[in-house]
Design a protein around this motif. Structure first.
Motif, short mmCIF file in Angstrom:
data_model
loop_
_atom_site.label_atom_id
_atom_site.label_comp_id
_atom_site.label_asym_id
_atom_site.label_seq_id
_atom_site.Cartn_x
_atom_site.Cartn_y
_atom_site.Cartn_z
N MET A 109 4.44 -8.37 -2.18
CA MET A 109 3.35 -7.69 -1.36
C MET A 109 3.70 -7.46 -0.09
O MET A 109 3.37 -6.37 0.65
CB MET A 109 2.33 -8.18 -1.70
CG MET A 109 1.37 -7.97 -2.87
SD MET A 109 -0.16 -8.89 -3.27
CE MET A 109 -1.31 -8.16 -2.09
N LEU A 110 4.41 -8.60 0.54
CA LEU A 110 4.97 -8.36 1.66
C LEU A 110 5.95 -7.64 2.06
O LEU A 110 6.17 -6.79 3.16
CB LEU A 110 5.59 -9.79 2.40
CG LEU A 110 4.63 -10.97 2.45
CD1 LEU A 110 5.34 -12.25 2.71
CD2 LEU A 110 3.68 -10.59 3.80
N GLU A 111 6.66 -7.05 1.12
CA GLU A 111 7.76 -5.84 1.05
C GLU A 111 6.96 -4.35 0.50
O GLU A 111 7.45 -3.57 0.60
CB GLU A 111 8.79 -6.11 0.01
CG GLU A 111 9.66 -7.23 0.35
CD GLU A 111 10.57 -7.60 -0.48
OE1 GLU A 111 10.94 -6.58 -1.37
OE2 GLU A 111 11.20 -8.71 -0.41
N ALA A 112 5.49 -4.56 0.51
CA ALA A 112 4.39 -3.43 0.27
C ALA A 112 5.10 -2.63 -1.03
O ALA A 112 5.10 -1.25 -1.06
CB ALA A 112 4.64 -2.34 1.46
N LYS A 113 5.15 -3.77 -2.20
CA LYS A 113 5.50 -2.90 -3.43
C LYS A 113 4.65 -3.82 -4.25
O LYS A 113 4.34 -5.00 -4.33
CB LYS A 113 7.04 -3.09 -3.75
CG LYS A 113 7.54 -4.53 -4.03
CD LYS A 113 9.06 -4.15 -4.04
CE LYS A 113 9.73 -5.73 -4.18
NZ LYS A 113 11.01 -5.66 -4.40
N ARG A 114 4.36 -3.40 -5.42
CA ARG A 114 3.92 -3.97 -6.66
C ARG A 114 4.71 -4.92 -7.37
O ARG A 114 5.84 -4.65 -7.51
CB ARG A 114 3.28 -2.99 -7.88
CG ARG A 114 1.93 -2.22 -7.09
CD ARG A 114 0.80 -2.94 -7.09
NE ARG A 114 0.09 -3.05 -8.49
CZ ARG A 114 -0.90 -3.54 -8.80
NH1 ARG A 114 -1.79 -4.20 -7.78
NH2 ARG A 114 -1.59 -3.79 -10.09
N SER A 115 4.39 -6.22 -7.58
CA SER A 115 5.03 -7.14 -8.34
C SER A 115 5.44 -6.81 -9.75
O SER A 115 4.43 -6.35 -10.34
CB SER A 115 4.48 -8.52 -8.26
OG SER A 115 5.18 -9.41 -8.92
N PRO A 116 6.65 -6.93 -10.34
CA PRO A 116 6.81 -6.74 -11.76
C PRO A 116 6.07 -7.56 -12.57
O PRO A 116 5.60 -7.14 -13.92
CB PRO A 116 8.24 -7.39 -11.85
CG PRO A 116 9.01 -6.92 -10.51
CD PRO A 116 7.68 -7.36 -9.56
N THR A 117 5.37 -8.62 -12.29
CA THR A 117 4.52 -9.57 -12.92
C THR A 117 2.98 -8.63 -12.92
O THR A 117 2.05 -9.09 -13.94
CB THR A 117 4.03 -10.72 -12.20
OG1 THR A 117 3.55 -10.68 -10.77
CG2 THR A 117 5.28 -11.39 -12.28
N GLN A 118 2.66 -7.66 -12.02
CA GLN A 118 1.60 -6.76 -12.20
C GLN A 118 1.44 -5.77 -13.00
O GLN A 118 0.73 -5.27 -13.91
CB GLN A 118 1.04 -6.59 -10.72
CG GLN A 118 0.52 -7.89 -10.01
CD GLN A 118 0.07 -7.64 -8.64
OE1 GLN A 118 1.08 -7.37 -7.77
NE2 GLN A 118 -0.96 -7.72 -8.40
N GLU A 119 2.71 -5.06 -12.68
CA GLU A 119 3.22 -3.71 -13.69
C GLU A 119 4.55 -3.49 -13.56
O GLU A 119 5.38 -4.05 -12.47
CB GLU A 119 2.20 -2.57 -12.93
CG GLU A 119 2.84 -2.20 -11.69
CD GLU A 119 2.03 -0.87 -11.09
OE1 GLU A 119 2.54 0.14 -11.00
OE2 GLU A 119 0.84 -1.26 -10.53
N SER A 120 5.01 -2.83 -14.51
CA SER A 120 6.43 -2.49 -14.47
C SER A 120 6.67 -0.88 -14.42
O SER A 120 5.54 -0.16 -14.87
CB SER A 120 7.11 -2.92 -15.53
OG SER A 120 6.68 -2.33 -16.99
#
Length: 227
Positions: free
Chosen positions: A106-117
């Motif tokens: 999130m600090l890199e302003a992106k969704r984590s792969p653990t939340q969605e792919s």
């Protein structure tokens, strides 16, 4: 009366302060992990071509699914711990690590792969109705939010704190519906830059929560002395 009055008042204020702190912890950790703002892009991609009413229905299904899943794990949390012989400190440490990974993304302003792919987003776009899967789970109610809810329930020693967890889940679900149903307007108002800033701020706070969960686990194991 005079002798015990101040003591009772101080105790009552301490209990209120503890309840408020726990309520804020519950809401912030659950909301930051569900993170509906970061899901705006995926939601708009999945619902592209849908009319406003259908988009709102999908947002409602996603928020309702998020509420049902998180509430179910909150209720079943203690049973799951007992069934698998998992102690709360171990789950606090594991949950802290998951939160840390999500927070760093999130600090890199992106969704984590653990939340969605990306595969789930593409698959969702091809579905007639993706409100439950993948929007509700795992995009909103992902592994991070589920583990956070279970840790919070394990840390709740009384009914008041349990009610704070359930209230935080309900408020997060309502807020998620509001964000997703108004995704178009929010994107226009905030712009991509504004959304990225929000996600980064929530990521920073989430990393701090992750470290706190990790420290709580080590403290409960006796590795770190209580302050």
């Amino acid at each position: 009366m005079d002798m015990y009055g101040p003591t009772n008042t101080a105790l009552h204020e301490l209990q209120n302060s503890t309840y408020v702190r726990f309520s804020l912890l519950a809401f912030s950790s659950i909301f930051f992990l569900v993170d509906p703002f970061a899901a705006i892009g995926s939601f708009l991609s999945i619902t592209s071509g849908a009319d406003p009413q259908r988009r709102k229905r999908m947002a409602f299904k996603a928020a309702l699914t998020c509420f049902i899943v998180l509430t179910s794990f909150a209720i079943a949390g203690q049973f799951i711990f007992s069934l698998f012989g998992i102690k709360l400190p171990a789950f606090e440490i594991a949950g802290g690590l998951i939160l840390l990974l999500i927070g760093i993304d999130m600090l890199e302003a992106k969704r984590s792969p653990t939340q969605e792919s990306s595969d789930e987003t593409i698959e969702g776009a091809s579905k007639e109705d993706a409100g439950i899967v993948p929007l509700g789970i795992p995009m909103l109610a992902g592994p991070g939010a589920i583990s956070s809810v279970m840790v919070l329930v394990g840390q709740a020693p009384n009914k008041w704190q349990m009610s704070a967890v359930f209230s935080a889940i309900a408020i997060t679900a309502v807020a998620s519906y509001g964000v997703l149903s108004g995704a178009d307007k929010l994107r226009r108002v905030l712009g991509e830059t504004g959304i990225r800033i929000l996600v980064r701020i929530m990521g920073l706070l989430l990393v701090a929560l992750a470290v706190q969960f990790f420290v709580n686990g080590l403290t409960d194991l006796g590795v770190i002395g209580r302050q």
